[in-house]
Design a protein around this motif. Structure first.
Motif, PDB file in Angstrom:
ATOM      1  N   LYS A  61       0.819  -1.209   0.000  1.00 23.20           N
ATOM      2  CA  LYS A  61       0.000   0.000   0.000  1.00 23.20           C
ATOM      3  C   LYS A  61       0.858   1.267   0.000  1.00 23.20           C
ATOM      4  CE  LYS A  61      -3.540  -0.092   2.808  1.00 23.20           C
ATOM      5  NZ  LYS A  61      -4.321  -0.305   4.057  1.00 23.20           N
ATOM      6  N   ASN A  62       2.011   1.201   0.626  1.00 28.73           N
ATOM      7  CA  ASN A  62       2.877   2.373   0.671  1.00 28.73           C
ATOM      8  C   ASN A  62       4.271   1.966   1.109  1.00 28.73           C
ATOM      9  OD1 ASN A  62       3.492   5.053   0.326  1.00 28.73           O
ATOM     10  ND2 ASN A  62       1.798   5.779   1.595  1.00 28.73           N
ATOM     11  N   ILE A  63       5.248   2.782   0.729  1.00 28.56           N
ATOM     12  CA  ILE A  63       6.627   2.552   1.144  1.00 28.56           C
ATOM     13  C   ILE A  63       7.347   3.890   1.173  1.00 28.56           C
ATOM     14  CG2 ILE A  63       7.387   2.062  -1.221  1.00 28.56           C
ATOM     15  CD1 ILE A  63       9.410   0.059   0.054  1.00 28.56           C
ATOM     16  N   ARG A  64       8.201   4.052   2.169  1.00 30.18           N
ATOM     17  CA  ARG A  64       9.031   5.247   2.246  1.00 30.18           C
ATOM     18  C   ARG A  64      10.431   4.849   2.691  1.00 30.18           C
ATOM     19  NH1 ARG A  64       8.715  10.590   6.134  1.00 30.18           N
ATOM     20  NH2 ARG A  64      10.492  11.620   5.190  1.00 30.18           N
ATOM     21  N   ILE A  65      11.422   5.510   2.132  1.00 27.08           N
ATOM     22  CA  ILE A  65      12.818   5.206   2.429  1.00 27.08           C
ATOM     23  C   ILE A  65      13.438   6.404   3.144  1.00 27.08           C
ATOM     24  CG2 ILE A  65      13.586   6.011   0.153  1.00 27.08           C
ATOM     25  CD1 ILE A  65      15.669   3.740   0.222  1.00 27.08           C
ATOM     26  N   ILE A  66      14.164   6.125   4.228  1.00 27.34           N
ATOM     27  CA  ILE A  66      14.778   7.177   5.033  1.00 27.34           C
ATOM     28  C   ILE A  66      16.271   6.881   5.173  1.00 27.34           C
ATOM     29  CG2 ILE A  66      14.754   8.391   7.254  1.00 27.34           C
ATOM     30  CD1 ILE A  66      11.873   7.327   7.603  1.00 27.34           C
ATOM     31  N   ILE A  74      16.365   3.150   6.372  1.00 28.03           N
ATOM     32  CA  ILE A  74      15.149   2.630   6.975  1.00 28.03           C
ATOM     33  C   ILE A  74      14.060   2.572   5.915  1.00 28.03           C
ATOM     34  CG2 ILE A  74      13.364   3.027   8.720  1.00 28.03           C
ATOM     35  CD1 ILE A  74      16.027   2.264   9.932  1.00 28.03           C
ATOM     36  N   LEU A  75      13.282   1.489   5.930  1.00 29.73           N
ATOM     37  CA  LEU A  75      12.125   1.358   5.050  1.00 29.73           C
ATOM     38  C   LEU A  75      10.868   1.270   5.904  1.00 29.73           C
ATOM     39  CD1 LEU A  75      13.410  -1.259   2.454  1.00 29.73           C
ATOM     40  CD2 LEU A  75      12.768   1.091   1.951  1.00 29.73           C
ATOM     41  N   LEU A  76       9.889   2.086   5.575  1.00 30.86           N
ATOM     42  CA  LEU A  76       8.587   2.049   6.236  1.00 30.86           C
ATOM     43  C   LEU A  76       7.568   1.518   5.232  1.00 30.86           C
ATOM     44  CD1 LEU A  76       8.784   5.545   7.935  1.00 30.86           C
ATOM     45  CD2 LEU A  76       9.093   3.346   9.064  1.00 30.86           C
ATOM     46  N   LEU A  77       6.954   0.394   5.553  1.00 28.53           N
ATOM     47  CA  LEU A  77       6.023  -0.244   4.619  1.00 28.53           C
ATOM     48  C   LEU A  77       4.632  -0.356   5.210  1.00 28.53           C
ATOM     49  CD1 LEU A  77       8.957  -1.971   4.336  1.00 28.53           C
ATOM     50  CD2 LEU A  77       7.638  -3.054   2.537  1.00 28.53           C
ATOM     51  N   GLU A  78       3.639  -0.183   4.348  1.00 27.32           N
ATOM     52  CA  GLU A  78       2.258  -0.509   4.673  1.00 27.32           C
ATOM     53  C   GLU A  78       1.843  -1.649   3.753  1.00 27.32           C
ATOM     54  OE1 GLU A  78      -0.522   2.681   4.610  1.00 27.32           O
ATOM     55  OE2 GLU A  78       0.795   4.056   5.691  1.00 27.32           O
ATOM     56  N   ALA A 303       3.148  12.572   5.935  1.00 27.49           N
ATOM     57  CA  ALA A 303       4.163  12.296   4.921  1.00 27.49           C
ATOM     58  C   ALA A 303       4.118  10.852   4.459  1.00 27.49           C
ATOM     59  CB  ALA A 303       5.549  12.604   5.479  1.00 27.49           C
ATOM     60  N   PHE A 304       3.372   9.999   5.174  1.00 27.60           N
ATOM     61  CA  PHE A 304       3.353   8.574   4.852  1.00 27.60           C
ATOM     62  C   PHE A 304       1.998   8.113   4.334  1.00 27.60           C
ATOM     63  CE2 PHE A 304       4.194   4.044   6.351  1.00 27.60           C
ATOM     64  CZ  PHE A 304       5.073   3.808   5.326  1.00 27.60           C
ATOM     65  N   SER A 305       1.103   9.066   4.065  1.00 30.98           N
ATOM     66  CA  SER A 305      -0.217   8.674   3.593  1.00 30.98           C
ATOM     67  C   SER A 305      -0.165   8.343   2.115  1.00 30.98           C
ATOM     68  CB  SER A 305      -1.230   9.807   3.830  1.00 30.98           C
ATOM     69  OG  SER A 305      -0.931  10.901   3.000  1.00 30.98           O
ATOM     70  N   ALA A 306      -0.968   7.357   1.716  1.00 31.49           N
ATOM     71  CA  ALA A 306      -0.982   6.948   0.307  1.00 31.49           C
ATOM     72  C   ALA A 306      -1.428   8.094  -0.583  1.00 31.49           C
ATOM     73  CB  ALA A 306      -1.916   5.746   0.132  1.00 31.49           C
ATOM     74  N   LYS A 307      -2.386   8.910  -0.105  1.00 30.70           N
ATOM     75  CA  LYS A 307      -2.902   9.996  -0.922  1.00 30.70           C
ATOM     76  C   LYS A 307      -1.822  11.014  -1.214  1.00 30.70           C
ATOM     77  CE  LYS A 307      -7.051  11.357  -0.179  1.00 30.70           C
ATOM     78  NZ  LYS A 307      -8.255  11.960   0.436  1.00 30.70           N
ATOM     79  N   SER A 308      -1.043  11.384  -0.182  1.00 31.51           N
ATOM     80  CA  SER A 308      -0.022  12.403  -0.398  1.00 31.51           C
ATOM     81  C   SER A 308       1.076  11.895  -1.319  1.00 31.51           C
ATOM     82  CB  SER A 308       0.574  12.842   0.945  1.00 31.51           C
ATOM     83  OG  SER A 308       1.238  11.771   1.572  1.00 31.51           O
ATOM     84  N   PRO A 334       6.063   4.615 -10.062  1.00 37.10           N
ATOM     85  CA  PRO A 334       4.606   4.773 -10.071  1.00 37.10           C
ATOM     86  C   PRO A 334       4.094   5.056  -8.670  1.00 37.10           C
ATOM     87  CG  PRO A 334       5.213   2.464 -10.224  1.00 37.10           C
ATOM     88  CD  PRO A 334       6.476   3.251 -10.365  1.00 37.10           C
ATOM     89  N   PRO A 335       2.959   5.737  -8.582  1.00 33.57           N
ATOM     90  CA  PRO A 335       2.423   6.055  -7.256  1.00 33.57           C
ATOM     91  C   PRO A 335       1.966   4.801  -6.536  1.00 33.57           C
ATOM     92  CG  PRO A 335       0.833   6.611  -8.959  1.00 33.57           C
ATOM     93  CD  PRO A 335       2.110   6.245  -9.663  1.00 33.57           C
ATOM     94  N   CYS A 336       1.897   4.899  -5.237  1.00 29.96           N
ATOM     95  CA  CYS A 336       1.360   3.808  -4.439  1.00 29.96           C
ATOM     96  C   CYS A 336      -0.142   4.026  -4.287  1.00 29.96           C
ATOM     97  CB  CYS A 336       2.036   3.782  -3.068  1.00 29.96           C
ATOM     98  SG  CYS A 336       3.768   3.256  -3.116  1.00 29.96           S
ATOM     99  N   PRO A 337      -0.929   3.007  -3.988  1.00 31.85           N
ATOM    100  CA  PRO A 337      -0.543   1.619  -3.724  1.00 31.85           C
ATOM    101  C   PRO A 337      -0.173   0.851  -4.982  1.00 31.85           C
ATOM    102  CG  PRO A 337      -2.913   1.850  -3.613  1.00 31.85           C
ATOM    103  CD  PRO A 337      -2.370   3.239  -3.787  1.00 31.85           C
ATOM    104  N   GLY A 338       0.445  -0.327  -4.774  1.00 33.58           N
ATOM    105  CA  GLY A 338       0.897  -1.140  -5.887  1.00 33.58           C
ATOM    106  C   GLY A 338      -0.184  -2.063  -6.409  1.00 33.58           C
TER     107      GLY A 338
END
Length: 345
Positions: A61-66, A74-78, A303-308, A334-338
């Motif tokens: 659904k979402n991923i962010r890399i820090i 760090i990877l944050l995954l939904e 900052a971690f919402s799929a919409k943003s 491509p945008p999330c979600p996958g």
């Protein structure tokens, strides 16, 4: 003159300047790196779940890399998961586990996972999950006569499990089995009244003949000899009574243990952790508040919402389309979600 020569030589010396490591590029939800992180996370979730069934990935659904430093981030995954037909005690590899179909009253899971990738290796820092069954209305719209999930401590369910286990033990001369937990239960009322149950079991130190003499003396095998298994049963109550039972023992699996919910499994057919519920909740095994960035003031939840993330990706594409692209240009991820791997729920 000597000073001038020295100055010329000094200018010609190579200048070494520290170049900071470039931050890792943004990841799309369907990128190979994202999928590798999700696969590692799902294996971790299943390996650290104490009850219920294995889950498989349905969608990132979402991923962010820090960035954290050189070769460290760090990877944050939904993740959106779906329940399979393999119990967590089953040795069957996840890729061979069948996903519950929608009409079987599917159970979905949502997980926030915090991963670290250091020198090319993943490790899970925190996991937070929740799982629940799809709404009964959704199932009945597609299949009006399909049996729905019912409470795991429903009286009919408890009777079906006890009857099925007694029937198996009475017909099998091998190890006497005891109940560990009821996995799921469905009841169908029309056109026939049928109770479907699934439950995890374990071998004891008794044979079926020993249990007839003194069932109270039968104890679960010690951890270094444990032998877990799984049973399914169908009890027809109307129009005519019928019972079909199938049980399988997996054999001893070193390192595989079962977390007892604190009751006597010889008598208690309804584990305390699931009283009144229709499915085992992943939250019981994964409830770390630090799994998502929203738990820390360092990373705003927005900052971690799929919409943003989707809005930013669309804006990036629009901006790139305004200028000519050089040869070899790669569009943004491509945008999330996958992609959905099984079905939408």
């Amino acid at each position: 003159m000597k000073a001038l020569i020295a100055l010329i030589l000094l200018v010609q010396l190579p200048i070494h300047k520290a170049v900071p490591a470039a931050p890792p590029a943004p990841l799309g939800c369907d990128d190979p790196e994202s999928e590798a992180a999700a696969e590692f996370s799902v294996n971790y979730i299943n390996g650290h779940s104490h009850h219920g069934y294995k889950f498989t990935l349905n969608r990132i659904k979402n991923i962010r890399i820090i960035p954290q430093g050189l070769n460290n981030y760090i990877l944050l995954l939904e993740l959106h998961l779906l329940e399979t037909m393999c119990h967590v005690l089953s040795p069957t590899p996840l890729e061979n586990c069948t996903v519950r179909s929608f009409v079987q009253h599917a159970v979905e899971g949502d997980c926030d996972i915090k991963l670290q990738k250091l020198n090319g290796k993943f490790s899970v820092l925190a996991s937070k999950c929740h799982s629940h069954a799809d709404s009964s209305e959704d199932v009945l719209q597609v299949c009006p006569v399909c049996p729905l999930l019912t409470s795991l401590n429903n009286t009919e369910v408890l009777t079906a499990v006890a009857t099925a286990l007694n029937d198996h033990n009475s017909k099998t001369p091998d190890a006497y089995l005891r109940l560990l937990e009821i996995g799921r239960a469905n009841i169908q009322y029309e056109p026939a009244h049928v109770v479907f149950v699934e439950f995890a079991v374990a071998a004891t130190n008794c044979s079926a003949e020993d249990a007839k003499v003194s069932v109270e003396a039968c104890q679960l095998l010690p951890e270094d000899q444990s032998n877990f298994g799984f049973c399914t049963a169908t009890m027809v109550k109307r129009p005519s009574q019928d019972l079909r039972v199938g049980c399988q023992l997996y054999g001893h699996q070193p390192g595989v243990t079962y977390s007892h919910p604190g009751h006597d499994t010889s008598a208690g057919l309804s584990p305390s952790v699931v009283q009144g519920f229709i499915n085992h909740n992943l939250r019981l095994s994964h409830n770390n508040p630090f799994a998502s960035e929203s738990s820390s003031s360092e990373f705003p939840a927005s900052a971690f919402s799929a919409k943003s993330v989707a809005k930013r990706a669309v804006a990036d594409v629009a901006q790139h389309d305004k200028v000519p692209h050089p040869v070899g240009f790669l569009p943004p991820p491509p945008p999330c979600p996958g992609k959905i791997r099984h079905f939408k729920i």
